[in-house]
Every structure is written in structure tokens, then in C-alpha cells.
Design a protein around this motif. Structure first.
Motif, PDB file in Angstrom:
ATOM      1  N   ALA A 108     -90.977  17.562  -4.107  1.00  0.00           N
ATOM      2  CA  ALA A 108     -89.561  17.215  -3.986  1.00  0.00           C
ATOM      3  C   ALA A 108     -89.036  17.548  -2.601  1.00  0.00           C
ATOM      4  CB  ALA A 108     -88.752  17.955  -5.051  1.00  0.00           C
ATOM      5  N   LEU A 109     -89.470  18.667  -2.068  1.00  0.00           N
ATOM      6  CA  LEU A 109     -89.024  19.079  -0.738  1.00  0.00           C
ATOM      7  C   LEU A 109     -89.438  18.054   0.303  1.00  0.00           C
ATOM      8  CD1 LEU A 109     -88.038  21.010   1.456  1.00  0.00           C
ATOM      9  CD2 LEU A 109     -90.244  22.173   1.303  1.00  0.00           C
ATOM     10  N   MET A 110     -90.710  17.611   0.266  1.00  0.00           N
ATOM     11  CA  MET A 110     -91.225  16.722   1.285  1.00  0.00           C
ATOM     12  C   MET A 110     -90.827  15.265   1.082  1.00  0.00           C
ATOM     13  SD  MET A 110     -92.548  18.810   3.277  1.00  0.00           S
ATOM     14  CE  MET A 110     -93.196  20.487   3.329  1.00  0.00           C
ATOM     15  N   ARG A 111     -90.560  14.896  -0.165  1.00  0.00           N
ATOM     16  CA  ARG A 111     -90.278  13.488  -0.460  1.00  0.00           C
ATOM     17  C   ARG A 111     -88.813  13.216  -0.761  1.00  0.00           C
ATOM     18  NH1 ARG A 111     -95.574  12.667  -4.298  1.00  0.00           N
ATOM     19  NH2 ARG A 111     -97.002  12.015  -2.666  1.00  0.00           N
ATOM     20  N   GLY A 112     -88.059  14.260  -1.056  1.00  0.00           N
ATOM     21  CA  GLY A 112     -86.657  14.060  -1.398  1.00  0.00           C
ATOM     22  C   GLY A 112     -86.242  14.984  -2.514  1.00  0.00           C
ATOM     23  N   GLY A 113     -85.142  15.701  -2.343  1.00  0.00           N
ATOM     24  CA  GLY A 113     -84.661  16.640  -3.344  1.00  0.00           C
ATOM     25  C   GLY A 113     -83.174  16.877  -3.157  1.00  0.00           C
ATOM     26  N   PRO A 114     -82.588  17.796  -3.909  1.00  0.00           N
ATOM     27  CA  PRO A 114     -81.134  17.983  -3.879  1.00  0.00           C
ATOM     28  C   PRO A 114     -80.601  18.440  -2.540  1.00  0.00           C
ATOM     29  CG  PRO A 114     -82.217  19.738  -5.116  1.00  0.00           C
ATOM     30  CD  PRO A 114     -83.250  18.688  -4.878  1.00  0.00           C
ATOM     31  N   ALA A 115     -81.417  19.078  -1.713  1.00  0.00           N
ATOM     32  CA  ALA A 115     -80.904  19.566  -0.428  1.00  0.00           C
ATOM     33  C   ALA A 115     -81.600  18.910   0.759  1.00  0.00           C
ATOM     34  CB  ALA A 115     -81.081  21.080  -0.338  1.00  0.00           C
ATOM     35  N   VAL A 116     -82.480  17.928   0.477  1.00  0.00           N
ATOM     36  CA  VAL A 116     -83.185  17.280   1.571  1.00  0.00           C
ATOM     37  C   VAL A 116     -82.195  16.509   2.432  1.00  0.00           C
ATOM     38  CG1 VAL A 116     -84.844  15.461   2.122  1.00  0.00           C
ATOM     39  CG2 VAL A 116     -85.392  17.171   0.400  1.00  0.00           C
TER      40      VAL A 116
END
Length: 235
Positions: A108-116
Motif C-alpha cells: 500500500a505504501l509503494m502503490r498507494g495508501g491513505p497518506a501516499v
């Protein structure tokens, strides 16, 4: 006789507890799928109390990410003793330990998440990449790399990251094979650039000089030669 009264936590202790709980939940599911109510329930407190320590889910996610970033960056630390091949393999082992334990959160961090996309998140991601880059330079004994050598090392760090993300999608390639392949990838990238840059050629010579004849890099050479054997002269 014990009364069963729950001990009251201090502010920092409670914050650390919430961060640890959030990290555990994010390790099994994407942060987008984890609610504040779930975090509160896992911590044994009420939803309003979570907001007392963190203004919202993003701030808690960023705090958890900050802790994870410190952990991940530390995975690249390795005593600079002995041949480079085994050192890099141990680093890759610890890196994939982290990816394996925190798969959904890492993805999620590398591909897209709530704080990306936030400045805080981007800075944390960059700090991990920079730490990995500096550790690899230290392993090869370089303090002021040329532009081409910087490109080699940063490209390899990026390759390790993308390889881990692809591996998480089904784990179709054995993890141990990927760890060794990434070690081989490093020397392969270095060897290609060495053909164009004398500084990198000198680095490669120094690295290979410390490798045992049956080491990881020799294994790569053997595999490549087996794919394209040299033509034999005819009598």
C-alpha cells in the motif's frame, strides 16, 4: 488477591501502543481497509480516545509508517567484513523478512495508501531509499560516487523495491531465489557500467578480488557461461 484493575498508560506509552497496533493491522491488510474503530478495539480503548492521541487516521498511519521506515532502513545495515556477496545476501534476507511480515502495508505504501502523496510520506519513503543507497556505497568503500556509479546503486535499490512488490503478488518465485538473484543483479549492473566507466571498473575489480572462487558472483559467471558457451576452435 489481584483486583483486575487495568493500569493507566502514560501519553507516550499509549501512543506507542496505538502505533504498534496499527502496524500489526496494516501488516495483514491494506491501511485503506483498516478503520479507526478496529484500531481502537484492538488497543482496548474507545474510538474518541484514539482521536485524543492522533487527529485522524492519516496522522496515525504516518506515525506507524515512520516507525516502519526506521525498521526497514536498519535492514540494510551490515558489518562491512568479508566478501560483498554474502553481505548483500544477508541484507536481502532481512529486507524480504520485512516485506513478508508487512506485505499489505508495504504494498500500500509503494502503490498507494491513505497518506501516499503527502510530503511526510514521500519524505519517509525517500529516507529509506537514501539509507539503502548510503549503506551500499559504504559496503563498496565509496564516499563520493561518480554520476554513473550513483545511477547503478540507486537503480539497484529501485530494482529490489519493485522485485519485492511483484513477489507479493502471489509469491510465484521462491523467495530464496529472488534474494540471490538480486545479489547477482547488483554485480551484473555494476559489470555493465564498468565497461563504460573506469571508476566502476576499479570498484568491480576490488569487489571480485575478495570473493571466493566458489562464491555468489562466481556462481553468476558460471550460470552465464553455461547459457552461452564459448565456441571451440576446429582442428
Amino acid at each position: 488477591m489481584t483486583t483486575g484493575v487495568r493500569r493507566r498508560m502514560g501519553v507516550e506509552e499509549r501512543r506507542e501502543q496505538l502505533i504498534a497496533v496499527a502496524l500489526e493491522l496494516f501488516s495483514h491488510r491494506s491501511p485503506d481497509e483498516v478503520s479507526i474503530d478496529e484500531i481502537a478495539g484492538a488497543a482496548g480503548i474507545s474510538r474518541p480516545l484514539v482521536y485524543h492521541y492522533f487527529p485522524g487516521k492519516r496522522s496515525l498511519y504516518e506515525a506507524a509508517l515512520r516507525k516502519a521506515a526506521v525498521d526497514l532502513a536498519a535492514r540494510f545495515e551490515e558489518p562491512r567484513e568479508g566478501p560483498l556477496g554474502p553481505r548483500l545476501l544477508r541484507v536481502m534476507g532481512r529486507f524480504f523478512d520485512f516485506v513478508d511480515q508487512h506485505g499489505p502495508g508495504f504494498s500500500a505504501l509503494m502503490r498507494g495508501g491513505p497518506a501516499v502523496g503527502s510530503s511526510t510520506t514521500n519524505a519517509l519513503i525517500d529516507s529509506v531509499r537514501q539509507a539503502a543507497y548510503e549503506q551500499i556505497l559504504a559496503h563498496i568503500g565509496i564516499t563520493a560516487p561518480s554520476a554513473r556509479l550513483e545511477l547503478v546503486v540507486r537503480s539497484w535499490v529501485s530494482l529490489a523495491e519493485s522485485t519485492a512488490l511483484l513477489w507479493l503478488d502471489g509469491r510465484r518465485v521462491p523467495r530464496a531465489e529472488l534474494e540471490l538473484q538480486l545479489v547477482h543483479d547488483f554485480v551484473a549492473l555494476t559489470a555493465v557500467s564498468a565497461a563504460y566507466d573506469e571508476e566502476i571498473a576499479a570498484v568491480l575489480r576490488a569487489v571480485l578480488a575478495t570473493e571466493p572462487s566458489d562464491g555468489h558472483f562466481a556462481d553468476l559467471v558460471g550460470r552465464l557461461v553455461a547459457l552461452a558457451p564459448l565456441p571451440q576452435s576446429h582442428a
